[in-house]
Design an enzyme around this catalytic site. Structure first.
Site, PDB file in Angstrom:
ATOM      1  N   GLU A 295       0.972  -1.169   0.114  1.00 34.88           N
ATOM      2  CA  GLU A 295       0.030  -0.109   0.038  1.00 34.88           C
ATOM      3  C   GLU A 295       0.928   1.408   0.034  1.00 34.88           C
ATOM      4  O   GLU A 295       0.753   2.228  -0.849  1.00 34.88           O
ATOM      5  CB  GLU A 295      -0.835  -0.217   1.248  1.00 34.88           C
ATOM      6  CG  GLU A 295      -1.835   1.238   1.267  1.00 34.88           C
ATOM      7  CD  GLU A 295      -2.881   1.234   0.231  1.00 34.88           C
ATOM      8  OE1 GLU A 295      -3.599   0.455   0.167  1.00 34.88           O
ATOM      9  OE2 GLU A 295      -2.694   2.087  -0.537  1.00 34.88           O
ATOM     10  N   ASP A 299       1.004   4.012  -3.104  1.00 35.79           N
ATOM     11  CA  ASP A 299       0.696   5.577  -2.732  1.00 35.79           C
ATOM     12  C   ASP A 299       1.676   6.208  -3.142  1.00 35.79           C
ATOM     13  O   ASP A 299       1.853   7.242  -3.980  1.00 35.79           O
ATOM     14  CB  ASP A 299       0.364   5.701  -1.338  1.00 35.79           C
ATOM     15  CG  ASP A 299      -1.213   4.958  -0.950  1.00 35.79           C
ATOM     16  OD1 ASP A 299      -1.460   4.211  -1.991  1.00 35.79           O
ATOM     17  OD2 ASP A 299      -1.296   4.878   0.299  1.00 35.79           O
ATOM     18  N   SER A 506      -7.378   2.085  -3.596  1.00 40.89           N
ATOM     19  CA  SER A 506      -5.905   2.742  -3.146  1.00 40.89           C
ATOM     20  C   SER A 506      -5.159   2.962  -3.986  1.00 40.89           C
ATOM     21  O   SER A 506      -4.182   4.089  -4.071  1.00 40.89           O
ATOM     22  CB  SER A 506      -5.256   1.402  -2.418  1.00 40.89           C
ATOM     23  OG  SER A 506      -5.683   1.452  -1.117  1.00 40.89           O
ATOM     24  N   ASP A 547     -16.923  12.432 -17.118  1.00 41.50           N
ATOM     25  CA  ASP A 547     -18.268  11.416 -16.648  1.00 41.50           C
ATOM     26  C   ASP A 547     -17.796  10.187 -17.133  1.00 41.50           C
ATOM     27  O   ASP A 547     -17.753   9.801 -18.360  1.00 41.50           O
ATOM     28  CB  ASP A 547     -19.388  12.082 -17.297  1.00 41.50           C
ATOM     29  CG  ASP A 547     -20.633  11.502 -16.786  1.00 41.50           C
ATOM     30  OD1 ASP A 547     -20.564  10.928 -15.789  1.00 41.50           O
ATOM     31  OD2 ASP A 547     -21.729  11.788 -17.335  1.00 41.50           O
ATOM     32  N   ILE A 548     -18.083   9.205 -16.392  1.00 41.07           N
ATOM     33  CA  ILE A 548     -17.990   7.707 -16.526  1.00 41.07           C
ATOM     34  C   ILE A 548     -19.384   7.247 -16.603  1.00 41.07           C
ATOM     35  O   ILE A 548     -20.378   7.646 -15.598  1.00 41.07           O
ATOM     36  CB  ILE A 548     -17.351   7.051 -15.593  1.00 41.07           C
ATOM     37  CG1 ILE A 548     -16.079   7.553 -15.258  1.00 41.07           C
ATOM     38  CG2 ILE A 548     -17.001   5.643 -15.688  1.00 41.07           C
ATOM     39  CD1 ILE A 548     -14.960   7.650 -16.309  1.00 41.07           C
ATOM     40  N   GLY A 566     -23.774  11.727 -15.749  1.00 41.99           N
ATOM     41  CA  GLY A 566     -23.930  12.602 -14.396  1.00 41.99           C
ATOM     42  C   GLY A 566     -23.539  11.680 -13.158  1.00 41.99           C
ATOM     43  O   GLY A 566     -22.834  10.772 -13.519  1.00 41.99           O
ATOM     44  N   ASP A 568     -22.946   9.459 -10.112  1.00 40.20           N
ATOM     45  CA  ASP A 568     -23.477   8.267  -9.876  1.00 40.20           C
ATOM     46  C   ASP A 568     -22.546   7.686  -8.874  1.00 40.20           C
ATOM     47  O   ASP A 568     -21.559   7.960  -8.269  1.00 40.20           O
ATOM     48  CB  ASP A 568     -23.624   7.263 -10.899  1.00 40.20           C
ATOM     49  CG  ASP A 568     -21.801   7.028 -11.499  1.00 40.20           C
ATOM     50  OD1 ASP A 568     -20.883   6.501 -10.977  1.00 40.20           O
ATOM     51  OD2 ASP A 568     -21.550   7.645 -12.766  1.00 40.20           O
TER      52      ASP A 568
HETATM   53 CA   LIG Z   1     -21.402   9.358 -14.302  1.00 35.15          CA
END
Ligand SMILES: [Ca+2]
Ligand SMILES: *[C@@H]1O[C@H](CO)[C@@H](O)[C@H](O)[C@H]1NC(C)=O
Ligand SMILES: *[C@@H]1O[C@H](CO)[C@@H](O)[C@H](O)[C@H]1NC(C)=O
Ligand SMILES: *[C@@H]1O[C@H](CO)[C@@H](O)[C@H](O)[C@H]1NC(C)=O
Ligand SMILES: *[C@@H]1O[C@H](CO)[C@@H](O)[C@H](O)[C@H]1NC(C)=O
Ligand SMILES: *[C@@H]1O[C@H](CO)[C@@H](O)[C@H](O)[C@H]1NC(C)=O
Ligand SMILES: *[C@@H]1O[C@H](CO)[C@@H](O)[C@H](O)[C@H]1NC(C)=O
Length: 585
Positions: A295, A299, A506, A547-548, A566, A568
């Site tokens: 981790e 990072d 992560s 936007d995904i 939009g 989510d």
């Molecule tokens: Ca979206």
């Protein structure tokens, strides 16, 4: 003098509230019907075991503080970016003299010498070392050792605790008491495939017209992310004013030599001798360079890999308690967030962006404890710092998705601290061109924090199209997350000299944080202030993020939520677009 008289008066008033003799009346502060999921009562700790008690005094002008915070974080406000100084902040949150005196009096009643405790600069926290038997009297409780079934980790906690009635209005929280949160790293899957160490061509040396030249969706690198999120051509220049901070808990150490190898492979355009980071050890946090954490390396490697040459700080936060406590071991109470916050809020030079890839289910912490920790993160926002947390790798919840308030009903399980509205919550995506939501991406609705105004419209649009699906499984009026997302699959990370392939939010969190750090660099280089608390800006200008619209985050035996047009609850408003930030800011 005035304060002294006041304290005599107050102590007189308290005595009148005492119940008959000299025993004060107690009120229950919190209790669990049973230990939270996976925790089992193990044994009784020795009475002489020393506890470090964190006493959170009521902060007097928290509403004003929040009002300031919202104003300086609102991009349409004249005060945008006009962050508070630490002095102003400390004045706002300082407890009233009544609260200070009441608590001092309580400690005195319990024969705790003033030399045995410390105060935070604002005076809103007291840190007191007391033997366990005394804490049990002060909080009318019984401490036990609890052990985690899966990890064997053990902590000293109580299932229920109380305060003298006269302190109810003066104290928010005392810890450690009934919080069972663990700081779990948010990398769930770790591919064992080892990629041979080899030098690649730097993105700046290959043609940039096609993302596919730089990116391999199953072998993510810093240059891929820099290209994907639009920062590949940007060279940071405000490096004397800007830093990015990375927290590490649970003996996660970041390795210098692994970073050097990483930079050799993935940033050949940089002289690897120049790429480094600073380690700050907090509360006995270690730094064993022979024992690098996956981790921690993930990072730091992605934060440095994307923000170089911006200075990076790695915080190694200690505090894991001994496996079986004894009376000679110093007080280590496993309050990782409190330990970090205690340290960071006393510093004059705090990194402008702080990335955290840890968390646990919200219901492992009592509500008042969650609110108080959340308020501490709000303080960082008021000081102009951006705090980001990964949303977790279990979609809408980690099994078993049952409530532990006694009702034992099935419910999606939000994560904390990411559910705190003053934090920017980062979910995960997968694939390249276009990205879709990663299945693991944690997302949902808090049961503790109400939905803040700045996200209401965006969330309503999502809920309207969702209809009554999942009714009763999540809280429609809760703070909704994530706020944003970044790639979270197949990250190449060097650990102990070998390249591993890593999955998890992560990976997304330091990536998003790194882009925000570059935006700060851009603003600072133009004489502007840091972004600070990010969420109102993001929701007002959703174009800052891409936007995904596909993918979903299964969990709790359901298909989870869908990513949609939009906002989510899988990818928030989307992935960062550095060029759009530059245009707007
Ligand atoms: Ca979206
Ligand atoms: C993409 O990465 C995978 C996994 O490392 C590797 O097997 C594959 O050959 C790569 N594809 C290309 C086009 O380099
Ligand atoms: C916590 O434990 C570590 C050793 O694991 C020790 O170095 C440190 O001083 C302890 N912290 C406190 C506050 O006692
Ligand atoms: C550091 O880590 C190595 C590898 O896990 C271990 O052998 C060694 O004992 C550790 N050193 C200390 C001081 O804990
Ligand atoms: C909660 O309900 C589940 C089944 O839905 C059961 O397996 C579990 O034992 C129950 N837990 C408690 C504490 O009642
Ligand atoms: C839902 O969220 C609201 C707002 O935070 C809270 O007051 C309420 O208690 C929550 N309901 C449940 C069942 O958790
Ligand atoms: C997600 O989308 C799929 C495919 O369109 C649909 O069948 C499913 O009902 C949607 N789920 C939710 C929770 O909206």
């Amino acid at each position: 003098m005035l304060i002294h008289c006041l304290s005599i008066l107050i102590s007189f008033l308290f005595r009148t509230q005492f119940n008959g003799g000299d025993k004060p009346m107690f009120v229950l502060k919190h209790s669990w019907p049973e230990p939270p999921v996976n925790w089992q009562l193990h044994s009784n700790p020795p009475p002489e075991h020393m506890l470090k008690l964190y006493i959170g005094l009521k902060q007097s002008h928290m509403d004003d503080m929040i009002e300031h915070l919202l104003e300086v974080s609102d991009p349409t406000s004249e005060r945008y970016g006009d962050h508070l100084t630490k002095e102003t902040l400390n004045q706002l949150v300082a407890p009233t003299p009544q609260s200070i005196n009441a608590v001092d009096e309580w400690l005195k009643e319990n024969d705790i010498d003033i030399s045995a405790y410390q105060r935070s600069e604002a005076g809103d926290w007291l840190y007191v070392n007391v033997p366990l038997w005394k804490a049990e009297i002060m909080l009318q409780t019984k401490y036990h050792v609890f052990q985690h079934e899966e990890t064997g980790e053990s902590i000293i906690r109580t299932l229920s605790w109380s305060l003298p009635k006269y302190l109810e209005e003066h104290i928010d929280v005392v810890a450690p008491t009934s919080s069972f949160t663990r700081s779990r790293p948010m990398l769930q899957q770790l591919s064992q495939i080892q990629v041979p160490l080899q030098t690649t061509t730097s993105a700046s040396q290959v043609s940039l017209d096609s993302l596919s030249n730089v990116c391999n969706a199953t072998a993510i690198t810093p240059d891929c992310l820099r290209t994907l999120y639009g920062s590949i051509d940007y060279v940071p220049s405000a490096t004397d004013q800007n830093q990015i901070g990375i927290t590490g808990f649970l003996e996660q150490y970041a390795s210098y030599s692994d970073l050097t190898d990483f930079m050799k492979i993935y940033r050949p355009d940089v002289d690897d001798k120049d790429a480094s980071f600073t380690i700050v050890q907090i509360n006995g946090g270690g730094n064993n360079q022979s024992n690098p954490g996956i981790e921690a390396n993930l990072d730091i490697q992605y934060a440095v890999g994307i923000t170089y040459p911006t200075p990076n700080v790695f915080y190694s936060v200690g505090g894991r308690p001994p496996s079986i406590p004894d009376d000679t071991t110093p007080a280590n109470s496993s309050e990782p967030y409190l330990d970090f916050l205690e340290y960071i809020l006393q510093q004059d030079d705090i990194p402008l962006v702080i990335s955290n890839s840890y968390g646990d289910t919200e219901q492992t912490v009592p509500k008042d404890y969650a609110i108080r920790i959340c308020n501490e993160y709000a303080k960082l926002g008021a000081l102009g710092k951006t705090v980001l947390f990964a949303t977790g790798d279990y979609g809408v919840g980690m099994a078993p998705c049952t409530t532990n308030d006694g009702s034992n009903i099935t419910h999606f399980q939000p994560d904390f601290p990411t559910s705190c509205p003053w934090i920017t919550a980062i979910g995960g995506t997968a694939d390249i061109g276009p990205e879709r939501a990663a299945h693991l991406s944690g997302g949902g609705f808090s049961n503790y924090f109400p939905q803040p105004t700045w996200q209401k419209a965006a969330v309503k649009q999502f809920l309207d199209q969702l209809g009554d699906k999942y009714e009763g499984l999540y809280n429609t009026s809760g703070r909704a997350y994530p706020d944003g997302a970044a790639h979270a699959e197949y990250f190449e990370v060097v650990v102990d000299g070998k390249v591993l392939s890593i999955f998890g939010t992560s990976a997304a969190c330091p990536t998003f944080a790194a882009i925000i750090s570059l935006v700060n660099d851009y603003r600072l280089s133009q004489g502007k202030t840091s972004l600070g608390f990010l969420n109102p800006l993001l929701y007002k200008y959703p174009k800052l993020l891409t936007d995904i619209t596909t993918g979903y985050n299964p969990g709790c035996g359901t298909g989870g939520f869908n990513a949609t047009t939009g906002w989510d609850p899988v990818t928030g408003l989307g992935t960062p677009n550095f060029k759009e930030f530059q245009k707007l800011l």
